[in-house]
Design a protein around this motif. Structure first.
Motif, PDB file in Angstrom:
ATOM      1  N   TYR A  55       0.804  -1.224   0.000  1.00 19.37           N
ATOM      2  CA  TYR A  55       0.000   0.000   0.000  1.00 19.37           C
ATOM      3  C   TYR A  55       0.839   1.278   0.000  1.00 19.37           C
ATOM      4  O   TYR A  55       0.528   2.219  -0.721  1.00 19.37           O
ATOM      5  CB  TYR A  55      -0.978   0.000   1.178  1.00 19.37           C
ATOM      6  CG  TYR A  55      -2.132  -0.950   0.958  1.00 19.37           C
ATOM      7  CD1 TYR A  55      -3.050  -0.730  -0.064  1.00 19.37           C
ATOM      8  CD2 TYR A  55      -2.291  -2.080   1.741  1.00 19.37           C
ATOM      9  CE1 TYR A  55      -4.110  -1.601  -0.294  1.00 19.37           C
ATOM     10  CE2 TYR A  55      -3.343  -2.956   1.521  1.00 19.37           C
ATOM     11  CZ  TYR A  55      -4.250  -2.713   0.506  1.00 19.37           C
ATOM     12  OH  TYR A  55      -5.295  -3.579   0.282  1.00 19.37           O
ATOM     13  N   HIS A  56       1.911   1.321   0.778  1.00 16.12           N
ATOM     14  CA  HIS A  56       2.686   2.554   0.871  1.00 16.12           C
ATOM     15  C   HIS A  56       3.552   2.808  -0.358  1.00 16.12           C
ATOM     16  O   HIS A  56       3.858   3.957  -0.665  1.00 16.12           O
ATOM     17  CB  HIS A  56       3.532   2.567   2.144  1.00 16.12           C
ATOM     18  CG  HIS A  56       2.701   2.755   3.373  1.00 16.12           C
ATOM     19  ND1 HIS A  56       2.236   3.974   3.787  1.00 16.12           N
ATOM     20  CD2 HIS A  56       2.211   1.849   4.253  1.00 16.12           C
ATOM     21  CE1 HIS A  56       1.510   3.828   4.867  1.00 16.12           C
ATOM     22  NE2 HIS A  56       1.479   2.541   5.180  1.00 16.12           N
ATOM     23  N   CYS A  57       3.966   1.764  -1.029  1.00 16.42           N
ATOM     24  CA  CYS A  57       4.782   1.934  -2.234  1.00 16.42           C
ATOM     25  C   CYS A  57       3.937   1.861  -3.507  1.00 16.42           C
ATOM     26  O   CYS A  57       4.474   1.901  -4.602  1.00 16.42           O
ATOM     27  CB  CYS A  57       5.892   0.888  -2.267  1.00 16.42           C
ATOM     28  SG  CYS A  57       7.022   1.054  -0.882  1.00 16.42           S
ATOM     29  N   LYS A  58       2.637   1.714  -3.314  1.00 16.97           N
ATOM     30  CA  LYS A  58       1.684   1.677  -4.434  1.00 16.97           C
ATOM     31  C   LYS A  58       2.028   0.577  -5.445  1.00 16.97           C
ATOM     32  O   LYS A  58       2.076   0.810  -6.651  1.00 16.97           O
ATOM     33  CB  LYS A  58       1.584   3.047  -5.092  1.00 16.97           C
ATOM     34  CG  LYS A  58       1.060   4.103  -4.148  1.00 16.97           C
ATOM     35  CD  LYS A  58       0.935   5.448  -4.803  1.00 16.97           C
ATOM     36  CE  LYS A  58       0.221   6.401  -3.900  1.00 16.97           C
ATOM     37  NZ  LYS A  58       0.975   7.224  -3.092  1.00 16.97           N
ATOM     38  N   ILE A  59       2.282  -0.617  -4.912  1.00 20.28           N
ATOM     39  CA  ILE A  59       2.547  -1.782  -5.755  1.00 20.28           C
ATOM     40  C   ILE A  59       1.251  -2.135  -6.468  1.00 20.28           C
ATOM     41  O   ILE A  59       0.187  -2.163  -5.845  1.00 20.28           O
ATOM     42  CB  ILE A  59       2.994  -2.992  -4.896  1.00 20.28           C
ATOM     43  CG1 ILE A  59       4.157  -2.645  -3.995  1.00 20.28           C
ATOM     44  CG2 ILE A  59       3.273  -4.203  -5.758  1.00 20.28           C
ATOM     45  CD1 ILE A  59       5.449  -2.408  -4.662  1.00 20.28           C
ATOM     46  N   PRO A 112      12.404   3.021  -6.182  1.00 21.37           N
ATOM     47  CA  PRO A 112      12.860   4.072  -5.256  1.00 21.37           C
ATOM     48  C   PRO A 112      11.976   4.213  -4.014  1.00 21.37           C
ATOM     49  O   PRO A 112      12.475   4.497  -2.929  1.00 21.37           O
ATOM     50  CB  PRO A 112      12.806   5.348  -6.105  1.00 21.37           C
ATOM     51  CG  PRO A 112      12.907   4.870  -7.511  1.00 21.37           C
ATOM     52  CD  PRO A 112      12.210   3.547  -7.536  1.00 21.37           C
ATOM     53  N   SER A 113      10.667   3.996  -4.177  1.00 24.29           N
ATOM     54  CA  SER A 113       9.795   4.104  -3.001  1.00 24.29           C
ATOM     55  C   SER A 113      10.056   2.959  -2.017  1.00 24.29           C
ATOM     56  O   SER A 113       9.972   3.155  -0.812  1.00 24.29           O
ATOM     57  CB  SER A 113       8.323   4.169  -3.408  1.00 24.29           C
ATOM     58  OG  SER A 113       7.896   2.966  -3.980  1.00 24.29           O
ATOM     59  N   ILE A 114      10.393   1.786  -2.523  1.00 27.46           N
ATOM     60  CA  ILE A 114      10.746   0.666  -1.636  1.00 27.46           C
ATOM     61  C   ILE A 114      12.068   0.962  -0.933  1.00 27.46           C
ATOM     62  O   ILE A 114      12.208   0.733   0.263  1.00 27.46           O
ATOM     63  CB  ILE A 114      10.803  -0.663  -2.406  1.00 27.46           C
ATOM     64  CG1 ILE A 114       9.403  -1.039  -2.897  1.00 27.46           C
ATOM     65  CG2 ILE A 114      11.369  -1.782  -1.526  1.00 27.46           C
ATOM     66  CD1 ILE A 114       9.369  -2.232  -3.812  1.00 27.46           C
ATOM     67  N   TYR A 115      13.035   1.486  -1.689  1.00 33.09           N
ATOM     68  CA  TYR A 115      14.324   1.850  -1.088  1.00 33.09           C
ATOM     69  C   TYR A 115      14.100   2.804   0.092  1.00 33.09           C
ATOM     70  O   TYR A 115      14.689   2.637   1.153  1.00 33.09           O
ATOM     71  CB  TYR A 115      15.228   2.535  -2.108  1.00 33.09           C
ATOM     72  CG  TYR A 115      15.981   1.602  -3.024  1.00 33.09           C
ATOM     73  CD1 TYR A 115      17.337   1.370  -2.852  1.00 33.09           C
ATOM     74  CD2 TYR A 115      15.353   0.970  -4.090  1.00 33.09           C
ATOM     75  CE1 TYR A 115      18.052   0.533  -3.696  1.00 33.09           C
ATOM     76  CE2 TYR A 115      16.053   0.124  -4.940  1.00 33.09           C
ATOM     77  CZ  TYR A 115      17.398  -0.085  -4.731  1.00 33.09           C
ATOM     78  OH  TYR A 115      18.099  -0.916  -5.561  1.00 33.09           O
ATOM     79  N   ARG A 116      13.244   3.819  -0.114  1.00 37.78           N
ATOM     80  CA  ARG A 116      12.967   4.787   0.956  1.00 37.78           C
ATOM     81  C   ARG A 116      12.262   4.129   2.138  1.00 37.78           C
ATOM     82  O   ARG A 116      12.581   4.405   3.293  1.00 37.78           O
ATOM     83  CB  ARG A 116      12.116   5.944   0.427  1.00 37.78           C
ATOM     84  CG  ARG A 116      12.887   6.972  -0.359  1.00 37.78           C
ATOM     85  CD  ARG A 116      12.058   8.224  -0.640  1.00 37.78           C
ATOM     86  NE  ARG A 116      10.830   7.936  -1.394  1.00 37.78           N
ATOM     87  CZ  ARG A 116      10.758   7.812  -2.720  1.00 37.78           C
ATOM     88  NH1 ARG A 116      11.844   7.947  -3.451  1.00 37.78           N
ATOM     89  NH2 ARG A 116       9.607   7.562  -3.309  1.00 37.78           N
ATOM     90  N   LEU A 117      11.307   3.256   1.845  1.00 37.65           N
ATOM     91  CA  LEU A 117      10.521   2.625   2.905  1.00 37.65           C
ATOM     92  C   LEU A 117      11.384   1.748   3.816  1.00 37.65           C
ATOM     93  O   LEU A 117      11.199   1.738   5.023  1.00 37.65           O
ATOM     94  CB  LEU A 117       9.384   1.797   2.302  1.00 37.65           C
ATOM     95  CG  LEU A 117       8.430   1.169   3.305  1.00 37.65           C
ATOM     96  CD1 LEU A 117       7.594   2.236   3.996  1.00 37.65           C
ATOM     97  CD2 LEU A 117       7.537   0.156   2.632  1.00 37.65           C
TER      98      LEU A 117
END
Length: 137
Positions: A55-59, A112-117
């Motif tokens: 949900y947070h990385c919009k997979i 990149p959103s996963i890297y940040r998470l």
């Protein structure tokens, strides 16, 4: 028997797919139940982690399905009695989703959103190593 979705169920409810993904990745390797390192102690349960990343990385469901295919292919190449540390399923999930997103997406905004998470848990160098290790099998 084919499960027919209820008409009362929200159209974008992916909880069953997320639960299946968490269960699938959790059964790939026999892992230690002991959290030995500090970063392992910060991890939530695997189902919560998978849901959080989704949900947070919009997979997209497509990316998650491709990641599941990658994980199944990995399963067929692993030795039968493979063992791992506590966070091995988390690492396999991260690597499979990043690789799936790179395959499915043209713009590659998911990685990149996963890297940040997960930046508090794993360094970018470690994530790159996870991807290379995953591709090596």
């Amino acid at each position: 028997m084919i499960a027919i979705p209820s008409i009362h169920q929200p159209k974008n409810n992916f909880d069953n797919l997320i639960a299946y993904a968490a269960s699938n990745v959790n059964t790939l390797v026999d892992c230690s139940k002991e959290r030995l390192y500090y970063q392992q102690k910060l991890l939530p349960t695997l189902p919560i982690f998978v849901k959080h990343v989704f949900y947070h990385c919009k997979i997209t469901p497509t990316i998650l399905l491709v990641a599941l295919i990658y994980l199944e292919r990995l399963r067929s190449h692993l030795p039968r009695k493979s063992k791992g540390e506590f966070d091995t399923p988390y690492k396999m999930f991260i690597a499979s989703v990043i690789l799936a997103s790179k395959f499915v997406e043209d713009t590659n905004t998911i990685a990149p959103s996963i890297y940040r998470l997960v930046s508090l848990l794993y360094l970018p160098k470690e994530i790159n190593e996870m991807e290379r290790s995953f591709l090596g099998n």
